[in-house]
Design a protein around this motif. Sequence first.
Motif, mmCIF file in Angstrom:
data_model
loop_
_atom_site.group_PDB
_atom_site.id
_atom_site.type_symbol
_atom_site.label_atom_id
_atom_site.label_comp_id
_atom_site.label_asym_id
_atom_site.label_seq_id
_atom_site.Cartn_x
_atom_site.Cartn_y
_atom_site.Cartn_z
ATOM 1 N N LYS A 142 0.962 -1.210 0.178
ATOM 2 C CA LYS A 142 -0.300 -0.177 -0.099
ATOM 3 C C LYS A 142 0.725 1.311 -0.340
ATOM 4 O O LYS A 142 1.854 1.604 1.047
ATOM 5 N N GLU A 151 1.016 5.137 0.070
ATOM 6 C CA GLU A 151 0.263 6.227 1.139
ATOM 7 C C GLU A 151 0.369 7.913 0.532
ATOM 8 O O GLU A 151 1.958 8.157 0.789
ATOM 9 N N GLU A 153 -4.885 6.708 -1.055
ATOM 10 C CA GLU A 153 -4.388 5.272 -1.322
ATOM 11 C C GLU A 153 -3.806 4.495 -2.516
ATOM 12 O O GLU A 153 -4.722 4.171 -3.404
#
Length: 334
Positions: A205, A207, A212
């Motif tokens: 993931k 960010e 995201e």
Amino acid sequence: MESKEIISDEESEALREADAEVTAADTEARAPEGQVRDLHPDHWERIFADRVPALESIGERMVSLLKTTAREFFRRSVEVSSVPSRTHRWGAFARKLPVPTSLNVLEISPLRLKGVACLDPEFVFALVDVFFGGNGKDSPSLDNSSFTPMETRLVRKFVERVALDMQEAWRPFMDLTFTLGTSETNPIFASVAAGSESVSVSGYKFELDDKEFHLQTVLPTRLVEPIRFLRDAGQADDNQAETQRWRAQLREDVQEATLGLRAVLAETRINLRELTDAKPGDVIPLEIPPTMKMYAGNQPVLEGSFGVSKGKNAVRVHKLLDREALGEKYGRTH
């Protein structure tokens, strides 16, 4: 076939809801006492989805490497975190992918296997937006079922760096080379396994401020199984050292094995008619060469001359014909 023709988002959601209802109903239903309860067909998939410590270690190394890669492409610091790896059936996983998804095939050498790096459409849009001076925060337009040549080109440059990061992350466990192959949006053309075969899916993931983005790497279980029970990279090194010790011991013990030798005094050639017409008393002329070969099985190992020693037929060795077969490759001298 267009990607949308495989399955739509609404159909995928409906299938998941139906499956959840069936699973809940099965959970509530109890088998009568003394009878066997039916096994849910997806039970084996849940069994496979156990923790693989080695993949967790690889994931931690990937997070560190991907932070550097993301900083170069997004031109700012990006927080990267890993999602625990899970085992899925390839067909079920492919059906749940959003449309379009960038599917980038990875050739894995020297094992001749294939993996896939999957980027969601928001990730692709952010790469292009930042490349042209944007901040990557705008919402993408998902009207198209494919990516433009510019989007594909930027994705391939990013995935090439990801492939190098994967190569570095896997190095403590296995010396592999990940090479970018084709880039697709249709899972049919980026398949790494049969629909019912299991694959290992690791997620990362990214960010960026309040946005995201997700990257998933799909690897065949045949690649994961050899490291399933390794705890860390040090254990892989210990296993390699243990293998070297066993190999050295085996090499030494093999030298003490006994084998039979046979000597061929002479050879000649005759045709089939002469052989079938032969009868007792016939003479086959031979030319005795000055040297003869000795065989271990069908492998010639020695060359020498025939004679008599201590009242017994013997062969005086002149030279070795296959030094590797006799152990000189491993430092043994004769």
